[in-house]
Motif scaffolding. Sequence first.
Motif, PDB file in Angstrom:
ATOM      1  N   ILE A  25       0.901  -1.129   0.150  1.00  0.00           N
ATOM      2  CA  ILE A  25      -0.102   0.040   0.062  1.00  0.00           C
ATOM      3  C   ILE A  25       1.005   1.391  -0.011  1.00  0.00           C
ATOM      4  O   ILE A  25       0.602   2.129   0.816  1.00  0.00           O
ATOM      5  CB  ILE A  25      -1.144  -0.126   1.219  1.00  0.00           C
ATOM      6  N   TYR A  26       1.950   1.032  -0.871  1.00  0.00           N
ATOM      7  CA  TYR A  26       2.651   2.427  -1.193  1.00  0.00           C
ATOM      8  C   TYR A  26       3.474   2.811  -0.032  1.00  0.00           C
ATOM      9  O   TYR A  26       4.366   3.975   0.022  1.00  0.00           O
ATOM     10  CB  TYR A  26       1.658   3.600  -1.494  1.00  0.00           C
ATOM     11  N   GLY A  27       3.881   1.797   0.766  1.00  0.00           N
ATOM     12  CA  GLY A  27       4.865   1.936   1.950  1.00  0.00           C
ATOM     13  C   GLY A  27       5.994   1.290   1.833  1.00  0.00           C
ATOM     14  O   GLY A  27       6.031   0.722   1.030  1.00  0.00           O
ATOM     15  N   PRO A  28       7.078   1.351   2.880  1.00  0.00           N
ATOM     16  CA  PRO A  28       8.267   0.740   2.879  1.00  0.00           C
ATOM     17  C   PRO A  28       8.095  -0.836   3.221  1.00  0.00           C
ATOM     18  O   PRO A  28       6.922  -1.311   3.663  1.00  0.00           O
ATOM     19  CB  PRO A  28       8.917   1.332   3.968  1.00  0.00           C
ATOM     20  N   THR A  29       8.957  -1.535   2.613  1.00  0.00           N
ATOM     21  CA  THR A  29       9.017  -2.868   3.171  1.00  0.00           C
ATOM     22  C   THR A  29       9.492  -3.069   4.625  1.00  0.00           C
ATOM     23  O   THR A  29       9.986  -2.135   4.990  1.00  0.00           O
ATOM     24  CB  THR A  29      10.072  -3.776   2.480  1.00  0.00           C
ATOM     25  N   GLY A  30       9.273  -4.184   5.368  1.00  0.00           N
ATOM     26  CA  GLY A  30       9.619  -4.664   6.529  1.00  0.00           C
ATOM     27  C   GLY A  30       8.614  -4.030   7.741  1.00  0.00           C
ATOM     28  O   GLY A  30       9.230  -4.188   8.912  1.00  0.00           O
ATOM     29  N   ILE A  31       7.710  -3.559   7.009  1.00  0.00           N
ATOM     30  CA  ILE A  31       6.538  -3.049   8.298  1.00  0.00           C
ATOM     31  C   ILE A  31       5.365  -3.647   7.777  1.00  0.00           C
ATOM     32  O   ILE A  31       4.867  -3.626   6.563  1.00  0.00           O
ATOM     33  CB  ILE A  31       6.656  -1.647   8.412  1.00  0.00           C
ATOM     34  N   GLY A  32       4.462  -3.919   8.566  1.00  0.00           N
ATOM     35  CA  GLY A  32       3.219  -4.538   8.447  1.00  0.00           C
ATOM     36  C   GLY A  32       2.601  -4.621   9.619  1.00  0.00           C
ATOM     37  O   GLY A  32       2.966  -3.718  10.719  1.00  0.00           O
ATOM     38  N   VAL A  33       1.122  -4.963   9.536  1.00  0.00           N
ATOM     39  CA  VAL A  33       0.307  -4.748  10.713  1.00  0.00           C
ATOM     40  C   VAL A  33      -0.413  -5.956  11.145  1.00  0.00           C
ATOM     41  O   VAL A  33      -0.876  -6.773  10.226  1.00  0.00           O
ATOM     42  CB  VAL A  33      -0.741  -3.628  10.375  1.00  0.00           C
ATOM     43  N   LEU A  34      -0.543  -6.224  12.367  1.00  0.00           N
ATOM     44  CA  LEU A  34      -1.383  -7.387  12.898  1.00  0.00           C
ATOM     45  C   LEU A  34      -2.580  -6.278  13.756  1.00  0.00           C
ATOM     46  O   LEU A  34      -2.114  -5.863  14.606  1.00  0.00           O
ATOM     47  CB  LEU A  34      -0.874  -8.246  13.859  1.00  0.00           C
ATOM     48  N   TYR A  35      -3.777  -6.517  13.227  1.00  0.00           N
ATOM     49  CA  TYR A  35      -4.984  -5.985  13.905  1.00  0.00           C
ATOM     50  C   TYR A  35      -5.492  -7.086  14.836  1.00  0.00           C
ATOM     51  O   TYR A  35      -5.619  -8.250  14.221  1.00  0.00           O
ATOM     52  CB  TYR A  35      -6.012  -5.304  13.066  1.00  0.00           C
ATOM     53  N   GLY A  36      -5.622  -6.912  15.982  1.00  0.00           N
ATOM     54  CA  GLY A  36      -6.384  -7.975  16.836  1.00  0.00           C
ATOM     55  C   GLY A  36      -7.358  -7.610  17.756  1.00  0.00           C
ATOM     56  O   GLY A  36      -7.173  -6.258  18.203  1.00  0.00           O
ATOM     57  N   LYS A  37      -8.460  -8.141  17.815  1.00  0.00           N
ATOM     58  CA  LYS A  37      -9.306  -7.801  18.838  1.00  0.00           C
ATOM     59  C   LYS A  37      -8.772  -7.586  20.350  1.00  0.00           C
ATOM     60  O   LYS A  37      -7.894  -8.656  20.924  1.00  0.00           O
ATOM     61  CB  LYS A  37     -10.571  -8.547  19.039  1.00  0.00           C
ATOM     62  N   GLU A  38      -8.822  -6.422  20.992  1.00  0.00           N
ATOM     63  CA  GLU A  38      -8.204  -6.353  22.150  1.00  0.00           C
ATOM     64  C   GLU A  38      -8.063  -7.452  23.381  1.00  0.00           C
ATOM     65  O   GLU A  38      -7.269  -7.798  23.811  1.00  0.00           O
ATOM     66  CB  GLU A  38      -8.813  -5.021  23.280  1.00  0.00           C
TER      67      GLU A  38
END
Lengths: 149, 410
Positions: free
Chosen positions: B231-244
């Motif tokens: 999504i047009y950002g750098p490599t080596g960064i990502g996201v985990l969304y999780g319910k609290e």
Amino acid sequence: MDNLRDLYQEVILDHNKNPRNFRKMEEPDGFAHGKNPLCGDQIDVYLKITDGVVEDVSFDGNGCAICTSSASMMTTALKGKTEAEAEALFNSFHHALTDEGTFPDDVPLGKLEVLTGVKDYPVRVKCATLAWHTFDAALKKMQGNVSTE
Amino acid sequence: MTNSAQYDIQSIRDDFPILERKIFDKPLVYLDNGASTQHPTAVINAVKNLYEHSYANVHRGVHTLSQEASNLYDDARVKVRGFIHASCVHEVVFTSGATESINLVAQCYARPRLKKGDEILITHMEHHSNIVPWQMVCEQTGAELKVVPISDKGELEMDQFHALLSEKTKMVSVVHVSNALGTVNPITSIINAAHELGVPVLVDGAQAIPHLPVNVKNLDADFYVFSGHKIYGPTGIGVLYGKEKLLNEMPPYKGGGDMILSVTFEETIYNQLPYKFEAGTPNIAGAVGLGAAIDYVNKIGIGTIAAHEHGLLMYATSKLEQIDGLRIIGEADQKAGLISFVLDGVHPHDIGTILDGEGVAIRAGHHCAQPIMERYNVPATARASFAMYNTFQEIDVLAEAIKKTINMFN
């Protein structure tokens, strides 16, 4: 496109379209399965050796034009060669494609010379050498997988 | 093409310096966005500014630079939260990418809970990154992996999904948009059905996030993962969304600094969310770049981007369908962002090399989705994948280059 014509020469396109010795061999003396895990090219090489001479060699499988034509040309180049001559040709071909320089034991490549354009496309070198590595494995009677990795 | 009036494609293209590149003296036509997208100046500058003006380690120093870097890093998390509509900021965990996010859930959520006889349900159209982590958990726990089949069109067999979903199922993990087929899966139905049995669902959003508006709360996804570089950002960064609630129940993934409140040799008290999962110095510049990428996407509007890309997809599909000997792999009713195809008598690698000679960058191979290749009985496919900066004229260049390829081999 001019550059690409160096890679996809008529003789290569022809071997791709009408591969020589493209058949499974019944009861081969040597056999190996080779695959390139990166791109999914897969090739089987079959060998018949009589008195140390490559009497027959064939292949089947699925690969790109470079892989298929290289395998096809390999089979025509190998027939009638002694095992030692075949190994020498394999080594020379490998040296030419990987640009490691020439070695004293290198032999002329003959018709295989057209494939040396591949060295300008580093990611495709493995396509061209897969059949040869598989042949090498078959010759060494190594049953099972040979990977170009 | 209806959006071209409002959609200022030229000003968008001007924001992406790499699109100026010539390949073999031909204008670059970059259609390998499914593998990785290019970067707007705003992202490049955000990373540059961080390093030139505000760089230091985060969450440690009392000095000005550390405070500034920490603020920028934390701002990026706020931006991600807003973009995916998570309930709270600490439900957003930074990882190295979608792959690590899935592994984290597999090891910290699934592994401690699963036992012999349990089942994990995935689909036949998963990327290797949503297959292998679950196979590892199965090996570790004795659980079994179940796979929802797909139709010839490339859609999930939903009746099979419902048949395979049972009280044995302890985890469902499914791709939102297939990287090899482009299929948009009916995630809401899948999540609702799983939740009726109390089964949590992980959604692999790597290919969805740049193409579709994503609202994790409305989806009611338990976990949603994606990578910054798609999504047009750098490599080596990502996201985990999780319910609290789920994240709180999970043990840390890695041990180290920043994930602890206090350490003695007798006992360590783990830090709160999300830091519990972010041991070690994080990818600060990556997060800052991702934040800038999200700002940029928000400026254009993800809905607007989706509409433009849908136009490209429709146009490319009709163009490519007209080419004799070309077969499109993946013809789902709901598709996003890409076309996979094969040509009679031309291997995808040869297509890729010849198209490159025309300046056209596509992906050729198994797309890290070998089970899909087997399903359609092809060794590989060629894939053109779109982004906000692609034009209809570029689709014409692609189509011409494909025709040239066919002529060369026949």
